[in-house]
Design a protein around this motif. Structure first.
Motif: not given
Length: 271
Positions: A65, A94, A98, A137, A139, A167, A217
């Motif tokens: 991550h 994943e 971020d 991912h 964000r 997501c 998730d």
């Protein structure tokens, strides 16, 4: 039957002594397969253990991550490559970018973002070597910088590695770029059912049927009417019903479409 394409079964929130119970819950709720995502090297073995215990039902994808980029051990790509020779992986991830969380102590924002970007490129390189797709991912606290940066990196691998933006809470224009520029996918969580997330439901309602998948998730993001409770793969049925209604489809047709997409993207017939 539907496939939970993204859950975290190695999470400490799951009671590891009750694995069979969680799987039975899922099967009873028409989730017949699930993909558990490893997000740190120290949870890879636990995710593998789930896949070994429930062959043909639980599959795993492994990566690091972006929040943990600074803790990646030396040689992690070699280790992951070797793991993939021992147990078939459904995907790499994943991983991603971020920009929502503050950098860890001792890191400036620009430097930590550059570290995440370099690590994302390494994940893409590894996926290309293994012939696998990748789970992303992204964000942001505001704006869409993480999405733009991830898209730019993914574009360098177009035609070799397909990404799924998991997501997904982006808008229609962003989704269109994923489809058109990358032949990528988006997957929707219980966020689509939230009353304050109508834009997500709107995006899910029009996405081309060959680019959409479903996920929990879990243990995060329980859908309505279970919001606030710990999530698990069995709860995916609520998101599926909601999105089917938003698209004007019956549940069986949405299940067929998303199952076909997941089987293709994650090579489930070969894993």
């Amino acid at each position: 039957m539907i496939i939970d394409t993204h859950c975290h079964l190695a999470s400490s929130q799951f009671d590891q002594s009750r694995r069979e119970t969680y799987v039975q819950h899922a099967l009873q709720a028409n989730t017949d397969r699930m993909i558990t995502l490893g997000a740190r090297p120290d949870d890879w073995e636990m995710n593998i253990a789930w896949a070994r215990q429930f062959p043909g039902v639980v599959f795993c994808a492994l990566g690091i991550h972006p929040d943990d980029a600074h803790e990646a051990p030396e040689g992690w790509t070699d280790r992951l490559f070797q793991i993939a020779q021992d147990i078939p992986l459904a995907a790499i991830g994943e991983t991603g970018l971020d920009y929502f969380h503050v950098p860890p102590p001792g890191w400036e924002q620009e430097n930590f973002r550059r570290l995440q970007q370099n690590m994302l490129e390494q994940h893409f390189d590894l996926a290309a070597r293994l012939g696998l797709n990748i789970v992303l991912h992204t964000r942001d606290r505001k704006g869409s910088a993480s999405f733009e940066d991830a898209l730019a990196i993914a574009r360098n691998y177009a035609g070799r590695v397909r990404p799924v933006f998991h997501c997904f809470i982006g808008n229609a224009a962003q989704a269109t770029r994923i489809f058109d520029e990358l032949d990528g996918m988006v997957s929707f969580t219980g966020v689509a059912t939230f009353k304050n997330a109508s834009a997500v439901a709107e995006t899910a309602s029009w996405c081309p049927e060959n680019h959409i998948m479903l996920e929990t998730d879990s243990p995060y993001l329980s859908p309505e009417p279970l919001r606030g409770r710990m999530n698990e793969p069995a709860h995916l049925i609520h998101t599926a019903r909601f999105i089917a209604a938003a698209r004007g489809m019956n549940l069986e047709d949405l299940a067929h479409v998303t199952t076909r997409n997941a089987e293709t993207f994650y090579n489930l017939g070969k894993v």
